[in-house]
Scaffold this motif. Structure first.
Motif, PDB file in Angstrom:
ATOM      1  N   ARG A   1       1.028  -1.399  -0.055  1.00 43.91           N
ATOM      2  CA  ARG A   1       0.020   0.356   0.139  1.00 43.91           C
ATOM      3  C   ARG A   1       0.420   1.215   0.439  1.00 43.91           C
ATOM      4  O   ARG A   1       0.752   2.539  -0.664  1.00 43.91           O
ATOM      5  N   ASP A   2       1.742   1.262   1.474  1.00 45.05           N
ATOM      6  CA  ASP A   2       2.263   3.044   1.099  1.00 45.05           C
ATOM      7  C   ASP A   2       2.882   2.794  -0.176  1.00 45.05           C
ATOM      8  O   ASP A   2       3.694   3.822  -0.504  1.00 45.05           O
TER       9      ASP A   2
ATOM     10  N   GLN B   1       1.297   2.812  -3.885  1.00 47.53           N
ATOM     11  CA  GLN B   1       0.393   4.052  -4.002  1.00 47.53           C
ATOM     12  C   GLN B   1       1.515   5.722  -4.476  1.00 47.53           C
ATOM     13  O   GLN B   1       0.842   6.398  -5.226  1.00 47.53           O
TER      14      GLN B   1
ATOM     15  N   PRO C   1       1.511  10.454  -2.193  1.00 46.68           N
ATOM     16  CA  PRO C   1       1.446  11.659  -3.514  1.00 46.68           C
ATOM     17  C   PRO C   1       1.582  12.556  -2.560  1.00 46.68           C
ATOM     18  O   PRO C   1       2.005  13.352  -3.521  1.00 46.68           O
TER      19      PRO C   1
HETATM   20  P1  HMG Z   1     -12.764  14.711  -1.539  1.00 44.50           P
HETATM   21  O1  HMG Z   1     -12.868  15.207  -3.198  1.00 44.50           O
HETATM   22  O2  HMG Z   1     -12.993  16.014  -0.726  1.00 44.50           O
HETATM   23  O3  HMG Z   1     -14.235  13.552  -1.320  1.00 44.50           O
HETATM   24  O4  HMG Z   1     -12.282  13.685  -1.281  1.00 44.50           O
HETATM   25  P2  HMG Z   1     -16.100  13.576  -1.808  1.00 44.50           P
HETATM   26  O5  HMG Z   1     -16.524  13.042  -0.602  1.00 44.50           O
HETATM   27  O6  HMG Z   1     -16.177  14.440  -1.740  1.00 44.50           O
HETATM   28  O7  HMG Z   1     -15.659  12.529  -3.151  1.00 44.50           O
HETATM   29  C1  HMG Z   1     -15.384  12.736  -4.008  1.00 44.50           C
HETATM   30  C2  HMG Z   1     -15.889  11.840  -4.991  1.00 44.50           C
HETATM   31  O8  HMG Z   1     -14.982  10.628  -4.481  1.00 44.50           O
HETATM   32  C3  HMG Z   1     -16.767  11.339  -5.187  1.00 44.50           C
HETATM   33  O9  HMG Z   1     -16.928  10.547  -6.509  1.00 44.50           O
HETATM   34  C4  HMG Z   1     -16.460  10.318  -4.093  1.00 44.50           C
HETATM   35  O10 HMG Z   1     -17.816   9.547  -4.526  1.00 44.50           O
HETATM   36  C5  HMG Z   1     -15.557   9.656  -4.201  1.00 44.50           C
HETATM   37  P3  HMG Z   1     -17.528  11.353  -7.752  1.00 44.50           P
HETATM   38  O11 HMG Z   1     -19.416  11.530  -7.270  1.00 44.50           O
HETATM   39  O12 HMG Z   1     -17.451  12.945  -8.118  1.00 44.50           O
HETATM   40  O13 HMG Z   1     -17.514  10.606  -9.023  1.00 44.50           O
HETATM   41  N1  HMG Z   1     -15.310   8.960  -3.144  1.00 44.50           N
HETATM   42  C6  HMG Z   1     -14.158   7.976  -3.209  1.00 44.50           C
HETATM   43  N2  HMG Z   1     -14.430   6.652  -4.059  1.00 44.50           N
HETATM   44  C7  HMG Z   1     -13.508   5.723  -3.714  1.00 44.50           C
HETATM   45  N3  HMG Z   1     -13.741   5.249  -2.706  1.00 44.50           N
HETATM   46  C8  HMG Z   1     -13.669   6.006  -1.320  1.00 44.50           C
HETATM   47  C9  HMG Z   1     -14.164   7.500  -1.510  1.00 44.50           C
HETATM   48  N4  HMG Z   1     -13.968   8.296  -1.099  1.00 44.50           N
HETATM   49  C10 HMG Z   1     -15.529   9.509  -1.932  1.00 44.50           C
HETATM   50  N5  HMG Z   1     -13.507   5.679  -0.113  1.00 44.50           N
HETATM   51  C11 HMG Z   1     -11.193  11.910  -0.165  1.00 44.50           C
HETATM   52  C12 HMG Z   1     -11.832  13.470  -0.077  1.00 44.50           C
HETATM   53  C13 HMG Z   1     -10.496  11.289   1.157  1.00 44.50           C
HETATM   54  C14 HMG Z   1     -12.516  10.839  -0.354  1.00 44.50           C
HETATM   55  C15 HMG Z   1      -9.666  11.758  -1.145  1.00 44.50           C
HETATM   56  O14 HMG Z   1      -9.124  13.212  -0.636  1.00 44.50           O
HETATM   57  C16 HMG Z   1      -8.651  10.645  -0.686  1.00 44.50           C
HETATM   58  O15 HMG Z   1      -9.383   9.782  -1.536  1.00 44.50           O
HETATM   59  N6  HMG Z   1      -7.772  10.809  -0.205  1.00 44.50           N
HETATM   60  C17 HMG Z   1      -6.470   9.749  -0.040  1.00 44.50           C
HETATM   61  C18 HMG Z   1      -5.781  10.162   0.130  1.00 44.50           C
HETATM   62  C19 HMG Z   1      -4.137   8.990   0.099  1.00 44.50           C
HETATM   63  O16 HMG Z   1      -4.728   7.847  -0.280  1.00 44.50           O
HETATM   64  N7  HMG Z   1      -3.010   9.632   0.597  1.00 44.50           N
HETATM   65  C20 HMG Z   1      -1.407   8.599   0.720  1.00 44.50           C
HETATM   66  C21 HMG Z   1      -2.762   7.395   1.891  1.00 44.50           C
HETATM   67  S1  HMG Z   1      -2.096   8.209   3.472  1.00 44.50           S
HETATM   68  C22 HMG Z   1      -0.495   7.759   3.622  1.00 44.50           C
HETATM   69  O17 HMG Z   1       0.275   7.689   2.861  1.00 44.50           O
HETATM   70  C23 HMG Z   1      -0.011   7.965   4.459  1.00 44.50           C
HETATM   71  C24 HMG Z   1       0.342   7.501   5.943  1.00 44.50           C
HETATM   72  O18 HMG Z   1       1.306   5.972   4.958  1.00 44.50           O
HETATM   73  C25 HMG Z   1       1.082   7.113   6.636  1.00 44.50           C
HETATM   74  C26 HMG Z   1       1.978   8.338   6.901  1.00 44.50           C
HETATM   75  O19 HMG Z   1       3.401   8.149   6.268  1.00 44.50           O
HETATM   76  O20 HMG Z   1       1.771   9.365   7.446  1.00 44.50           O
HETATM   77  C27 HMG Z   1      -1.021   6.070   5.812  1.00 44.50           C
END
Ligand code: HMG
Ligand code: MG
Length: 287
Positions: A14-15, A18, A240
């Motif tokens: 995953r990490d 991605q 990302p």
């Molecule tokens: P948003 O655009 O504010 O959300 O994103 P929304 O609720 O307005 O939805 C927009 C669209 O996304 C809609 O689709 C939703 O249905 C869809 P549309 O109607 O426009 O076609 N949607 C989804 N689709 C699939 N699965 C879902 C989902 N939720 C909404 N779960 C949101 C808000 C949170 C969804 C967005 O910002 C997002 O997906 N962010 C994830 C970013 C990410 O994955 N980052 C990497 C992981 S974190 C990380 O790596 C850190 C970590 O390793 C720890 C560290 O190292 O610190 C964990």
């Protein structure tokens, strides 16, 4: 669990994946998880149920989880930012999920498109449904040392959000040095503040190795009582939405350091070397 036992929580599929710029084929993701499942690792984060527009690399989470061999004793985990993601992860039959918040406002906006407080509100319905389902929920907390947008993070701010995630029902909090800015001194200062309010057994080290300091940070965290560390096969990864962030600490390097300090992880290093070769092949094929 005896005190000399350390759990490595593999987050590479995953990490790691991605952050690879092109889409890694589903079959390669499955091959990596399958190889990792044969090493003695007990926790593998295999997928992310986030918006495919935000992280297209993880859009095949359901196919990955459906395609892997389910090895007894290996829990398959997935990231879920909201109820929609949770329900998709549950339908895919993962064993546990993780919500992810930030200790800094800048990264919260960049990664989740909302403030820290709003992100916690979004987790609430997810937590309620997961609780009713008996699904364990882990909590990630990003930018615990520094944020690519806001600079240094105050240790007290980390302790505050970590406490809220625990109160909401997360079983442990993974403290993420998302951009790998930490070292022994900054981690000690952070742990002084956090351990004041949260016991070590609820905390996890998640150290990206941008600065080459992840192993020394694991050592400091072990001294302070932490016994779970996230790691990524081959050191793949980053985020990302965190410019410049490199991969998590390499699982094999973490294993060697932790075992050299007299702890046991229950991992077969030859099998982990094989999984690391697969991770490296995936990484080099797309560089
Ligand atoms: P948003 O655009 O504010 O959300 O994103 P929304 O609720 O307005 O939805 C927009 C669209 O996304 C809609 O689709 C939703 O249905 C869809 P549309 O109607 O426009 O076609 N949607 C989804 N689709 C699939 N699965 C879902 C989902 N939720 C909404 N779960 C949101 C808000 C949170 C969804 C967005 O910002 C997002 O997906 N962010 C994830 C970013 C990410 O994955 N980052 C990497 C992981 S974190 C990380 O790596 C850190 C970590 O390793 C720890 C560290 O190292 O610190 C964990
Ligand atoms: Mg990370």
């Amino acid at each position: 669990m005896t005190t000399d036992r350390v759990t490595l929580f593999e987050v590479g599929p995953r990490d790691g994946l991605q952050n690879i710029k092109v889409f890694v084929p589903t079959k390669d993701k499955i091959a990596l998880v399958n190889a990792l499942s044969r090493t003695g690792l007990t926790k593998i984060e295999a997928a992310s149920f986030v918006s495919p527009r935000w992280v297209p690399q993880m859009a095949d989470g359901a196919e990955v989880v459906a395609g892997i061999e389910r090895v007894p004793g290996v829990a398959i985990a997935a990231l879920t930012p909201n109820l929609k993601g949770y329900q998709a992860a549950k339908a895919a039959r993962v064993d546990e999920v993780a919500v992810f918040a930030s200790a800094s406002e800048g990264f919260s906006r960049a990664n989740l498109n909302c403030s820290i407080a709003e992100s916690l509100e979004r987790f609430r319905p997810l937590m309620e449904e997961a609780h009713a389902d008996g699904m364990p929920v882990r909590g990630y907390l990003s930018c615990v040392i520094a944020c690519p947008y806001d600079g240094a993070t105050a240790p007290k701010a980390v302790a505050g959000v970590a406490e809220k995630l625990l109160e909401m029902g997360c079983y442990e909090i993974s403290l993420g040095d998302t951009i790998g800015a930490g070292n022994s001194a900054s981690l000690s200062a952070l742990l002084d503040a956090v351990l004041d309010r949260i016991p070590a057994k609820k905390l996890v080290g998640h150290f990206h190795d941008t600065g080459g300091t992840a192993l020394e940070m694991i050592e400091v965290a072990l001294e302070r009582g932490l016994r779970v560390f996230d790691a990524s096969a081959g050191g793949l990864g980053g985020c990302p939405y965190a410019p410049g962030a490199r991969g998590n600490v390499d699982t094999l390097a973490a294993l060697r350091r932790i075992e050299a300090l007299g702890f046991s992880c229950g991992i077969d290093s030859a099998a982990l070397e094989e999984a690391t070769r697969i991770a490296a092949r995936i990484g080099s094929a797309v560089d």
